[in-house]
Motif scaffolding. Structure first.
Motif, PDB file in Angstrom:
ATOM      1  N   ARG A  72       1.008  -0.945   0.181  1.00 25.96           N
ATOM      2  CA  ARG A  72       0.155  -0.361   0.211  1.00 25.96           C
ATOM      3  C   ARG A  72       0.876   1.203   0.009  1.00 25.96           C
ATOM      4  NH1 ARG A  72      -2.511  -4.042   1.324  1.00 25.96           N
ATOM      5  NH2 ARG A  72      -4.732  -3.793   1.387  1.00 25.96           N
TER       6      ARG A  72
ATOM      7  N   CYS B  38       2.419   2.305  -2.784  1.00 29.36           N
ATOM      8  CA  CYS B  38       1.163   2.730  -3.902  1.00 29.36           C
ATOM      9  C   CYS B  38       0.654   1.609  -4.225  1.00 29.36           C
ATOM     10  CB  CYS B  38       2.869   2.711  -5.012  1.00 29.36           C
ATOM     11  SG  CYS B  38       2.476   2.863  -6.207  1.00 29.36           S
ATOM     12  N   GLY B  39      -0.100   1.935  -5.099  1.00 28.03           N
ATOM     13  CA  GLY B  39      -1.223   1.157  -5.983  1.00 28.03           C
ATOM     14  C   GLY B  39      -0.963   0.447  -7.090  1.00 28.03           C
ATOM     15  N   ILE B  40      -0.277   1.382  -7.504  1.00 23.39           N
ATOM     16  CA  ILE B  40      -0.098   1.186  -9.101  1.00 23.39           C
ATOM     17  C   ILE B  40       1.041   0.013  -9.359  1.00 23.39           C
ATOM     18  CG2 ILE B  40       0.771   2.038 -11.538  1.00 23.39           C
ATOM     19  CD1 ILE B  40      -0.848   4.801 -10.130  1.00 23.39           C
TER      20      ILE B  40
END
Ligand code: SF4
Lengths: 140, 382
Positions: free
Chosen positions: B62, B64-66
């Motif tokens: 979490r 970075c979601g990408i």
């Protein structure tokens, strides 16, 4: 149902604001506006300015740095306004709860009308949330 | 002509994330850029110290979601190095599948964002439609679209069945076909070429001096890819082709990413065809021995670096994350110098910034002076 709320329910314009989330929610929110889900067919539109928006779609746990900006953007929106907390972070703080630099949820800072939990919620959940919001707007 | 300051952000239509840029503009061209970061700082490194090793991976995802899979893999690798364990072969292959699928969706997403910044919204819609193919496959394989929760220290949590592996091969073939079409499009479509060629120049020596990573470095003819230099997981077994372009501009960075989409799809296809048999996980001890370790992986945006210190016990003593966007910020400031103000969003998009990743640090200057971030990064050798 008055004419105003009838019209408003069919053209909810949304301002998307990331208050320090992980991007996961943001890409899912944007994905809801792309061909597979196509939220625009309900009259929902992403707008760039708070002054044009009916609803504020907030993602992320609200970091201390961004807090004042969020309040300012909320104040710039014309009445009637709705706030959607999108994602577990925005609802409760999620995994970042208890961290020294987050406020732990949007409702600690501004009033929230609709909570959409999930980490991240699927675009279908956003569509469902929007349908709920439309129902509320129509109801008065 | 006098220099005017134009503030951009933290809430701005051209930025999807809260960050602030102050452009010093003379007439139409940018002379200097100040970056103010820290709006998305969530204190994650401190949160790691409160989490046990296995739940920690869900925090890492979490960041970075990408590029969630990149963070999960890098975190798992560093914990495994401290614990001195090696995951089983099948787990390694599944991890690499997750990782490369993640890269495919990230690059498609990025191509869409670039197209959107160019005002070419048709392409934005097309790439995001194709991205849904990958996301549906990821959901089928790992049960979630964005944060998979599949990779953990010691292996993976979900196996891939034969039927799912067959489907993976099919989707990869489709993606390869689409990636080739996009490559054609990027080379022939005037809308794209005219707005990206010779825009945002970063010469190879600048790229090396400013420590650019990932597609930004490879778009400037610098051969630097962790997948080749220091292969991890199942990549050791594959013959990996690095993509390098020598245009040094936004167009070559675009081409690097589009070509990498195809390379990644080939990797996934190859792995899904011959998944090794065996268990998918080994048990990690609750308490890890004392020690420290580093791990590097090639995230979609460049080299991602994790450093962990264990003082014994079930929680890390310190976990340090260095994400690729932070390393690319000095290069971005260089690219923006001298460009037209209308090109700023395109150049900004060309480094594929992920500010959620980047905000590891908060700069507090007790003397109250404003500091130049670029200066500071250079001094610290980031
Ligand atoms: S709810 Fe989950 S996916 Fe959404 S911003 Fe928070 S951590 Fe990221």
């Amino acid at each position: 149902m008055g004419v105003l709320s009838w019209a408003r329910a069919k053209s909810i314009w949304v301002l998307h604001f990331n208050s320090g989330g992980c991007n996961g929610c943001d890409i899912e929110a944007v994905a809801a506006f792309t061909p597979r889900f196509d939220a625009e067919r309900f009259g929902v539109l992403l707008v760039p300015s708070p002054r044009h928006a009916d609803a504020l779609l907030v993602t992320g746990p609200v970091t201390k740095q961004i807090k004042d900006r969020l309040i300012r953007i909320y104040e710039q929106m014309p009445e009637p306004k709705f706030v959607i907390a999108f994602g577990t972070c925005a609802c409760t703080g999620g995994v970042f709860k208890g961290s020294y630099s987050t406020c732990g949820g949007v409702d600690k800072v501004i009033p929230v009308d609709l909570y959409i939990p999930g980490c991240p919620p699927k675009p279908e959940a956003l569509l469902n949330g929007i349908a709920e919001l439309m129902r509320r707007v129509r109801g008065g | 002509m006098s220099v005017i300051q134009v503030p951009v952000g933290p809430q701005h239509p051209a930025l999807k994330e809260p960050e602030r840029f102050i452009l010093h503009v003379e007439g139409e061209s940018v002379v200097k850029v100040d970056v103010k970061i820290g709006y998305a700082h969530r204190g994650i490194e401190k949160i790691f110290e409160r989490k046990m090793y296995i739940p920690g991976v869900f925090v890492a995802e979490r960041i970075c979601g990408i590029c969630s899979a990149a963070h999960a893999v890098a975190y798992s690798l560093v914990v495994e190095k401290v614990a001195e364990v090696e995951p089983p072969e099948r787990a390694k292959a599944i991890r690499t599948i997750a990782f490369e699928l993640n890269r495919i969706q990230s690059h498609l997403l990025w191509l869409g964002i670039l197209a959107h910044e160019l005002g070419f919204d048709t392409l934005f819609m097309l790439t995001w439609r194709d991205r849904e193919l990958v996301l549906s496959l990821i959901e089928r394989l790992f049960g979630n679209r964005v944060t998979y929760g599949a990779v953990v220290p010691g292996g993976v949590r979900r196996d891939i069945s034969d039927a799912a592996a067959k489907e993976t091969v099919k989707v990869c073939e489709k993606i390869i076909e689409r990636a080739r079409e996009y490559l054609d499009l990027c080379l022939s479509e005037k809308t794209i070429v005219m707005r990206t060629e010779n825009i945002g120049i970063l010469k190879p020596h600048q790229s090396i001096a400013l420590c650019a990573v990932g597609p930004v470095a490879r778009g400037s003819a610098v051969r630097f890819d962790v997948r080749e230099d220091e292969p991890y997981d199942a990549l050791e077994l594959l013959d990996f082709q690095m993509v390098v372009e020598d245009g040094c501009d936004t167009l070559s960075r675009t081409l690097v990413r589009v070509k990498e989409t195809e390379v990644s799809a080939q990797i996934v296809k190859e792995l899904a065809k011959k998944l090794p048999a065996g268990p998918i996980k080994i048990r990690l001890p609750m308490k890890l021995p004392e020690g420290e370790a580093v791990s590097r992986v090639e995230a979609p945006r460049g080299e991602l670096f994790y450093y962990a210190v264990s003082k014994g016990g079930d929680k890390p003593y310190r976990m340090k994350v260095r994400t690729p966007t932070l390393a690319n910020i000095p290069a971005l400031c260089e690219m923006l110098k001298g460009c037209h103000i209308a090109d700023v969003p395109v150049i900004l998009a060309s480094i594929d910034p992920c500010f959620a990743c980047m905000d590891r640090v908060e700069v507090v200057d007790s003397s109250g002076r404003r500091r130049d971030l670029e200066e500071m990064l250079r001094r610290r050798g980031v």
